[in-house]
Motif scaffolding. Structure first.
Motif, PDB file in Angstrom:
ATOM      1  N   ASP A 122     -41.735  25.051  39.956  1.00  0.00           N
ATOM      2  CA  ASP A 122     -43.186  24.844  40.017  1.00  0.00           C
ATOM      3  C   ASP A 122     -43.576  23.817  41.086  1.00  0.00           C
ATOM      4  O   ASP A 122     -44.709  23.791  41.550  1.00  0.00           O
ATOM      5  N   TYR A 141     -42.539  23.930  43.983  1.00  0.00           N
ATOM      6  CA  TYR A 141     -42.440  24.593  45.275  1.00  0.00           C
ATOM      7  C   TYR A 141     -43.726  25.341  45.642  1.00  0.00           C
ATOM      8  O   TYR A 141     -43.807  25.939  46.679  1.00  0.00           O
ATOM      9  N   VAL A 142     -44.660  25.357  44.750  1.00  0.00           N
ATOM     10  CA  VAL A 142     -45.911  26.078  45.000  1.00  0.00           C
ATOM     11  C   VAL A 142     -47.119  25.254  44.561  1.00  0.00           C
ATOM     12  O   VAL A 142     -47.024  24.469  43.630  1.00  0.00           O
ATOM     13  N   THR A 143     -48.213  25.500  45.236  1.00  0.00           N
ATOM     14  CA  THR A 143     -49.477  24.977  44.753  1.00  0.00           C
ATOM     15  C   THR A 143     -50.164  26.172  44.126  1.00  0.00           C
ATOM     16  O   THR A 143     -50.587  27.072  44.854  1.00  0.00           O
ATOM     17  N   PRO A 144     -50.204  26.251  42.812  1.00  0.00           N
ATOM     18  CA  PRO A 144     -50.705  27.480  42.191  1.00  0.00           C
ATOM     19  C   PRO A 144     -52.070  27.860  42.735  1.00  0.00           C
ATOM     20  O   PRO A 144     -52.931  26.989  42.934  1.00  0.00           O
ATOM     21  N   VAL A 203     -50.881  34.593  48.687  1.00  0.00           N
ATOM     22  CA  VAL A 203     -49.911  34.012  47.762  1.00  0.00           C
ATOM     23  C   VAL A 203     -48.875  33.205  48.532  1.00  0.00           C
ATOM     24  O   VAL A 203     -48.537  32.074  48.165  1.00  0.00           O
ATOM     25  N   THR A 231     -49.453  29.697  49.462  1.00  0.00           N
ATOM     26  CA  THR A 231     -49.363  28.636  48.448  1.00  0.00           C
ATOM     27  C   THR A 231     -47.951  28.050  48.363  1.00  0.00           C
ATOM     28  O   THR A 231     -47.722  27.102  47.633  1.00  0.00           O
ATOM     29  N   PHE A 232     -47.005  28.662  49.081  1.00  0.00           N
ATOM     30  CA  PHE A 232     -45.634  28.144  49.029  1.00  0.00           C
ATOM     31  C   PHE A 232     -45.536  26.900  49.915  1.00  0.00           C
ATOM     32  O   PHE A 232     -46.050  26.894  51.036  1.00  0.00           O
ATOM     33  N   SER A 233     -44.856  25.913  49.391  1.00  0.00           N
ATOM     34  CA  SER A 233     -44.726  24.679  50.181  1.00  0.00           C
ATOM     35  C   SER A 233     -43.711  24.885  51.298  1.00  0.00           C
ATOM     36  O   SER A 233     -42.908  25.814  51.267  1.00  0.00           O
ATOM     37  N   ALA A 291     -40.359  25.105  49.966  1.00  0.00           N
ATOM     38  CA  ALA A 291     -39.951  26.430  49.469  1.00  0.00           C
ATOM     39  C   ALA A 291     -39.457  27.284  50.628  1.00  0.00           C
ATOM     40  O   ALA A 291     -38.408  27.932  50.542  1.00  0.00           O
ATOM     41  N   LEU A 314     -40.198  34.483  43.808  1.00  0.00           N
ATOM     42  CA  LEU A 314     -41.328  33.561  43.646  1.00  0.00           C
ATOM     43  C   LEU A 314     -42.639  34.311  43.909  1.00  0.00           C
ATOM     44  O   LEU A 314     -43.634  34.131  43.204  1.00  0.00           O
ATOM     45  N   GLU A 363     -45.577  34.611  41.235  1.00  0.00           N
ATOM     46  CA  GLU A 363     -46.916  34.058  41.487  1.00  0.00           C
ATOM     47  C   GLU A 363     -47.979  35.147  41.578  1.00  0.00           C
ATOM     48  O   GLU A 363     -49.149  34.916  41.301  1.00  0.00           O
TER      49      GLU A 363
END
Ligand SMILES: C[S@@+](CC[C@H](N)C(=O)[O-])C[C@H]1O[C@@H](n2cnc3c(N)ncnc32)[C@H](O)[C@@H]1O
Length: 649
Positions: free
Chosen positions: A261, A263-266, A378, A381-383, A386, A398, A402
């Motif tokens: 969690d 690794y992402v900004t939802p 989508v 939103t991955f950092s 990630a 992922l 997501e």
């Protein structure tokens, strides 16, 4: 895996370093007699991509050239770039699947550098050079650029297994394109130059310097003059987008880090119309993603549009731009109903069938999709963490994880009950690979939409990452000899399908889910995630020769066309013998089912017309001329049908 280092400082074309490539006679280049192979150093195959780029760049910079020579060099440079590009495409002849994303990144960076170094001139010369291929399969710099764009698009909107790599390549590709756009900012949009007249039989060929695979010379019977009609149909155009069936890869299970969690900004997806524009310092800033109705519709189904609604995952900014066009989207054009969706009798589930004879180029289906989604939204939103640390499989997982709640939101909360029923009844070939139910349906049925350049403004958010699922469109089964081609029309927000060959009443109508110029092995690989092995005529009868034909048909026909215009039409000793390989290829393309515009087949009437005209075979010339006329008019109509009125922004 190692990243090949880029060129060292001082190695660019501006450095004055000695060209490491053979010198080719300028006259030969201008006449079009020089071959790319002659310009390549002997050890080309053994060079790293970065070194190839360096050499190609040096080659372009040879001497202080002006005008035509410069343009031709730019075209050659572009061709080489295209070759490099092709070689970097996973699965292509010399493509190295694992290295390619890096090579691609390097190419993009180097091309960008070349532009940074100067060179509006390079861009100008290249794009007004001898050709403007729209897939980079052998064209010029412009072609190569479009090719990057296309790859970026295909990777971005493409299979899950590609997503990890694409995300790493896309930013640099986008940056490059942005630069291109800026450098070309002052150039005239050539979509406005739709016609250029030339005297028939004056031996000068067409005057315009542009050439495109989708152009046909149209010979006006009444005036006796040859006219060029730019009849761009299914290929990429300025105002029409080609739809590509998405070749989704399968996801292999691989453990995700415990703290995934982080690794992402939802992504927050807001309800229709509830996400207001966010303004900071007087500027609109990119806010959350929304899912909106096109055309607008209250959630209670009470005012549903007879043409259907699309639930569109986009940003409020893009939405605002589109809805600022009064009367958008326009109602659907009415076409007679000529198809039916029904179960097939060969175990392939549902299929689309013709209820009457359909002629080549006739409209077959116009449909506003159930859903337009954006995988790029989508992925955004991955950092960075990630993208850097996760494997391709993990990125794919992922993405699946997501995406599911977002897509579910669109289906559960926003679709009308009828649309939801229809959507949920679509096929799902991803039941065992970790995809959620909705994401599985999307993966099985989505067509990638290349919105780039079509939805102005959408480029700024997810222009390269949109996909669409439709009620009837998603029922077409696949064949490597497709019956229909397709495009997305922005003005009505519809997917449009038209016949690329005559279709008999009662027969099933197929689209292709893969690239027509892929080999059998490449096609089968792309189709595997759909859970079937293709047994179409082309697959069953595939040979190394048919594979080769598919790979080269488009490039070859464009090359012949350009020779017919630039070389043969000026050759006083020309004989019909020049047509022997051409007519043989034409026959083989018909046999292979490659008798379509996309494969380059529609170029033949023009080639034949020009050669027969030059050698004075009047009867054959007339025959080719009337075919040219017929095809030209039909393609112009297709273009009109597949690309609606441009919107204003
Ligand atoms: C987009 S759907 C096409 C419509 C689908 N047949 C249905 O029942 O809704 C894709 C799925 O159709 C099936 N399919 C499509 N083309 C096929 C073919 N040439 N041979 C076998 N199955 C095919 C596969 O199950 C694939 O996953």
């Amino acid at each position: 895996m190692e990243i090949t280092p880029g060129p060292q400082p001082g190695s660019s074309r501006l450095s004055g370093s000695a060209p490491a490539t053979p010198t080719v006679d300028d006259d030969a280049i201008v006449k079009g007699d020089a071959k790319i192979e002659d310009m390549l150093p002997k050890d080309w195959e053994t060079l790293s991509i970065a070194e190839r780029i360096r050499r190609a760049t040096d080659m372009y910079g040879q001497g202080d050239r002006e005008g035509k020579v410069k343009a031709k060099h730019a075209a050659f440079f572009g061709s080489i770039a295209s070759v490099l590009f092709r070689n970097a495409v996973p699965g292509s002849k010399s493509g190295k699947p694992l290295e390619s994303p890096h090579d691609f990144g390097i190419m993009v960076r180097e091309w960008k550098k070349c532009i940074d170094d100067g060179n509006k001139e390079v861009v100008k010369a290249a794009t007004s050079g001898t050709g403007h291929e729209d897939d980079g399969a052998g064209g010029n710099f412009g072609g190569a650029v479009v090719a990057i764009y296309r790859l970026a698009s295909e990777l971005g909107a493409g299979g899950l297994e590609e997503v990890g790599r694409a995300t790493r390549s896309l930013p640099s590709a986008m940056l490059f394109l942005e630069e291109m756009r800026r450098s070309m900012g002052n150039q005239k949009d050539d979509s406005d130059e739709e016609e250029a007249e030339v005297e028939e039989g004056d031996g000068k060929g067409l005057r315009s310097s542009r050439s495109s695979s989708a152009e046909v010379a149209h010979v006006s019977q009444s005036t006796g003059k040859a006219k060029r009609i730019v009849a761009q149909s299914s290929r990429a155009t300025h105002n029409g987008a080609r739809l590509v069936k998405l070749p989704f890869g399968s996801v292999e299970q691989e453990e995700l880090p415990d703290d995934i969690d982080n690794y992402v900004t939802p992504m927050k997806i807001g309800p229709v119309d509830k996400a207001p524009l966010q303004i900071k310092n007087g500027k609109v800033v990119q806010p959350a993603v929304i899912a909106t109705y096109v055309p607008p519709c209250p959630l209670d189904d009470s005012e549903s549009d007879p043409d259907g609604h699309t639930i569109w995952m986009t940003t409020p900014v893009t939405k605002a731009k589109y809805f600022s066009n009064k009367g958008w989207p326009k109602p659907l054009p009415k076409i007679p109903n000529k198809i039916v969706v029904r179960p097939t009798d060969d175990g392939t589930g549902m299929g689309v069938f013709a209820t009457r004879d359909i002629k080549r180029f006739e409209p077959v289906l116009v449909e506003r999709p159930y859903m337009i989604y954006s995988r790029k939204a989508v992925i955004n939103t991955f950092s960075q963490k990630a993208l850097e640390e996760l494997s391709d499989n993990q990125i794919a997982q992922l993405l699946a994880k997501e995406s599911e709640p977002l897509y579910r939101y669109m289906v559960d909360q926003q679709m009308t009950s009828e649309a939801k029923r229809g959507f949920m009844s679509l096929a799902n070939s991803h039941t065992d690979d970790g995809s959620g139910l909705i994401f599985g349906i999307v993966r099985t049925n989505g067509f990638g939409i290349d919105f780039g350049g079509v939805l102005p403004g959408a480029d700024e958010d997810f222009g390269l990452g949109y996909g669409a699922v439709g009620k009837t469109a998603s029922r077409f089964n696949h064949s490597c000899i497709p019956d229909v081609s397709h495009a997305f029309d922005v003005s009505t927000f519809t997917m449009r399908f038209y016949a690329v060959r005559d279709i008999k009443k009662g027969s099933q109508i197929y689209v292709t889910y893969t690239s027509l110029n892929a080999t059998k092995a490449e096609r089968q690989k792309a189709l595997a995630p759909y859970g079937f092995e293709c047994i179409c005529r082309a697959c069953v009868k595939a040979t190394p020769q048919s594979d080769k034909l598919r790979q080269v048909s488009h490039t070859l026909t464009q090359k012949w066309r350009s020779q017919a215009i630039n070389v043969w039409s000026k050759d006083p000793n020309l004989t019909e013998k020049v047509l022997i390989p051409i007519l043989e290829t034409k026959r083989r393309m018909e046999e292979e089912g490659l008798d379509t515009e996309e494969a380059g087949y529609l170029t033949f009437p023009e080639i034949l017309f020009r050669v027969y005209q030059k050698v004075g075979n009047r009867a054959k010339m007339e025959e080719a001329k009337s075919e040219l006329l017929r095809v030209g008019k039909a393609l112009a109509k297709v273009q009109e049908w597949t690309t609606g009125v441009k919107l204003k922004f």
